[in-house]
Motif scaffolding. Structure first.
Motif, PDB file in Angstrom:
ATOM      1  N   LEU A   1       0.815  -1.218   0.000  1.00 28.47           N
ATOM      2  CA  LEU A   1       0.000   0.000   0.000  1.00 28.47           C
ATOM      3  C   LEU A   1       0.847   1.266   0.000  1.00 28.47           C
ATOM      4  CD1 LEU A   1      -2.832  -1.022   2.517  1.00 28.47           C
ATOM      5  CD2 LEU A   1      -2.962  -0.890   0.024  1.00 28.47           C
ATOM      6  N   LEU A   2       2.070   1.175   0.493  1.00 28.48           N
ATOM      7  CA  LEU A   2       2.962   2.332   0.495  1.00 28.48           C
ATOM      8  C   LEU A   2       3.366   2.724  -0.927  1.00 28.48           C
ATOM      9  CD1 LEU A   2       5.299   1.366   3.490  1.00 28.48           C
ATOM     10  CD2 LEU A   2       3.364   2.946   3.520  1.00 28.48           C
ATOM     11  N   PHE A   3       3.314   1.748  -1.837  1.00 28.15           N
ATOM     12  CA  PHE A   3       3.719   2.001  -3.221  1.00 28.15           C
ATOM     13  C   PHE A   3       2.536   2.235  -4.154  1.00 28.15           C
ATOM     14  CE2 PHE A   3       7.112  -0.409  -1.219  1.00 28.15           C
ATOM     15  CZ  PHE A   3       8.250   0.291  -1.614  1.00 28.15           C
ATOM     16  N   ILE A   4       1.347   2.320  -3.588  1.00 30.99           N
ATOM     17  CA  ILE A   4       0.144   2.541  -4.394  1.00 30.99           C
ATOM     18  C   ILE A   4       0.245   3.801  -5.259  1.00 30.99           C
ATOM     19  CG2 ILE A   4      -2.304   3.153  -4.289  1.00 30.99           C
ATOM     20  CD1 ILE A   4      -1.864   0.230  -4.043  1.00 30.99           C
ATOM     21  N   PRO A   5       0.736   4.937  -4.728  1.00 27.21           N
ATOM     22  CA  PRO A   5       0.824   6.136  -5.581  1.00 27.21           C
ATOM     23  C   PRO A   5       1.628   5.895  -6.854  1.00 27.21           C
ATOM     24  CG  PRO A   5       1.110   6.748  -3.296  1.00 27.21           C
ATOM     25  CD  PRO A   5       1.119   5.240  -3.339  1.00 27.21           C
ATOM     26  N   LEU A   6       2.729   5.133  -6.740  1.00 23.28           N
ATOM     27  CA  LEU A   6       3.551   4.838  -7.911  1.00 23.28           C
ATOM     28  C   LEU A   6       2.814   3.906  -8.865  1.00 23.28           C
ATOM     29  CD1 LEU A   6       6.232   5.045  -9.419  1.00 23.28           C
ATOM     30  CD2 LEU A   6       7.088   3.146  -8.006  1.00 23.28           C
ATOM     31  N   ILE A   7       2.179   2.861  -8.324  1.00 26.01           N
ATOM     32  CA  ILE A   7       1.416   1.937  -9.154  1.00 26.01           C
ATOM     33  C   ILE A   7       0.298   2.671  -9.884  1.00 26.01           C
ATOM     34  CG2 ILE A   7      -0.132  -0.070  -9.088  1.00 26.01           C
ATOM     35  CD1 ILE A   7       1.526  -1.126  -6.741  1.00 26.01           C
ATOM     36  N   TRP A   8      -0.380   3.560  -9.166  1.00 26.04           N
ATOM     37  CA  TRP A   8      -1.475   4.335  -9.759  1.00 26.04           C
ATOM     38  C   TRP A   8      -0.966   5.250 -10.866  1.00 26.04           C
ATOM     39  CZ3 TRP A   8      -2.331   9.757  -9.440  1.00 26.04           C
ATOM     40  CH2 TRP A   8      -3.558  10.174  -9.962  1.00 26.04           C
ATOM     41  N   LEU A   9       0.177   5.902 -10.620  1.00 23.75           N
ATOM     42  CA  LEU A   9       0.727   6.823 -11.610  1.00 23.75           C
ATOM     43  C   LEU A   9       1.111   6.093 -12.892  1.00 23.75           C
ATOM     44  CD1 LEU A   9       1.665   9.674 -12.322  1.00 23.75           C
ATOM     45  CD2 LEU A   9       3.869   9.137 -11.274  1.00 23.75           C
ATOM     46  N   ILE A  10       1.766   4.935 -12.751  1.00 22.11           N
ATOM     47  CA  ILE A  10       2.176   4.157 -13.919  1.00 22.11           C
ATOM     48  C   ILE A  10       0.948   3.668 -14.688  1.00 22.11           C
ATOM     49  CG2 ILE A  10       3.337   2.049 -14.701  1.00 22.11           C
ATOM     50  CD1 ILE A  10       5.199   2.341 -12.266  1.00 22.11           C
ATOM     51  N   THR A  11      -0.048   3.178 -13.958  1.00 25.08           N
ATOM     52  CA  THR A  11      -1.272   2.678 -14.593  1.00 25.08           C
ATOM     53  C   THR A  11      -2.010   3.803 -15.302  1.00 25.08           C
ATOM     54  OG1 THR A  11      -1.463   1.009 -12.836  1.00 25.08           O
ATOM     55  CG2 THR A  11      -3.403   1.377 -14.209  1.00 25.08           C
ATOM     56  N   ARG A  12      -2.005   4.974 -14.704  1.00 21.94           N
ATOM     57  CA  ARG A  12      -2.665   6.126 -15.297  1.00 21.94           C
ATOM     58  C   ARG A  12      -1.983   6.555 -16.589  1.00 21.94           C
ATOM     59  NH1 ARG A  12      -3.193  12.110 -12.477  1.00 21.94           N
ATOM     60  NH2 ARG A  12      -4.595  13.034 -14.028  1.00 21.94           N
TER      61      ARG A  12
END
Length: 341
Positions: free
Chosen positions: A152-163
């Protein structure tokens, strides 16, 4: 998310928890009995291994659902402090307290797999105690919650890449199998929800049957040949077959449920609301049930097979009874322990 899909997640989570209990139902004594040992390895490591894969995939999907901005991510991360972090800390403490209590009850000490727990806590440095309690973790079954918190700490990065590019996101998710396979399942579930890909459609029975055939055949193979095959035991081969198993299980649910809401029907309504409690509570309590059953029925091959298959349901029933009692007597404590579930 439709009512049916929400209901499906609830029931599947319950089934997955029962599968985890089966994984932990094995007896070391079965090693000397070929049939009992084979059954344990096939069910625990051959069939039920898919449980944690689907746990992570569902977690990724549910987090990404209705995710629109950084603000949404922040809100969901804060909510996970209550639903994941706090229960994680408390259940680890309860786990250790359980063993300490058993150590000082003469007739009960034999049902503990861990001796000298209190001495260990007192004698070692505080930092080591903290690492053992919350990073190991002490309650070993909670490794899933620990890893989910880390992801969950890396969610912002995962979200940014997916976006930016869902295709690149999928490739990176698959590539993460090399260093951390659980992230792959979470990430793929995340992409499915973020891209609003329809997972609530009808799946051909023929493809479901073929998928089960491949998954079970692979399970039989790794049960019979647990060692000495670099290809079969490569992370990618496991990953591919596990994805096939996820598809098989996901599609099979629709066949048996007939696409109806079932979490509040029959026996399901007594089980589904307690899946998280069962997951957190079943160890070390399950160890007591297993040792009591061995004391009562002995260690013959027949008894080991029957106990392996029956004990998980005894454990689930006991956990539900205790959960209902806690919820009735101390509802506030129960809510904290289950993260408000």
């Amino acid at each position: 998310m439709t009512r049916y899909l929400s209901d499906k997640f609830i029931v599947l989570n319950t089934i997955l928890v029962i599968m985890v209990v089966f994984i932990h139902s094995s007896f070391n004594e079965a090693a000397q009995y070929p049939i009992a040992s084979y059954i344990q390895r096939f069910i625990g490591g051959g069939v039920c291994r898919i449980a944690n894969c689907m746990f992570f995939a569902i977690s990724g999907y549910l987090f990404a659902r209705n995710l629109k901005s950084w603000k949404d991510i922040h809100k969901k991360q804060l909510r996970r402090i209550r639903t994941l972090v706090l229960p994680y800390l408390l259940w680890n403490i309860i786990f250790v307290a359980w063993y300490i209590v058993l150590e000082y009850i003469p007739w009960a000490s034999g049902y503990s797999n861990s001796g000298g727990t209190l001495h260990k806590i007192i004698s070692q440095p505080i930092v080591e105690t903290f690492q053992w309690l919350f990073l190991a973790p002490a309650a070993f079954q909670l490794w899933f919650v620990r890893d989910l918190i880390a992801i969950l700490l890396f969610i912002p990065l995962i979200w940014l890449i997916t976006r930016l590019s869902w295709k690149i996101s999928v490739l990176l998710a698959i590539g993460s199998v090399v260093f951390y396979p659980w992230l792959s399942y979470f990430w793929l579930g995340f992409v499915l929800a973020y891209k609003s890909i329809n997972i609530n459609r009808h799946y051909p029975k023929f493809t479901i049957l073929i998928s089960w055939f491949i998954y079970i055949l692979f399970g039989i193979f790794i049960t019979v040949n647990p060692l000495n095959d670099e290809f079969i035991h490569s992370k990618f081969s496991y990953f591919i077959v596990n994805l096939i198993g996820l598809y098989a299980m996901w599609g099979t649910y629709d066949i048996f449920s007939k696409r109806e809401l079932i979490s509040d029907k029959g026996l399901w309504k007594f089980i589904c609301g307690f899946s998280f409690f069962i997951y957190c509570f079943h160890e070390p309590a399950f160890n007591v049930i297993k040792k009591l059953s061995l004391s009562a029925f002995g260690t013959s091959e027949a008894s080991l097979i029957v106990l392996y298959l029956v004990n998980p349901f005894i454990m689930v029933g006991a956990a539900i009874c205790i959960a209902q009692l806690l919820r009735k007597i101390t509802p506030a404590i129960y809510r904290i322990l289950t993260g408000g579930r």
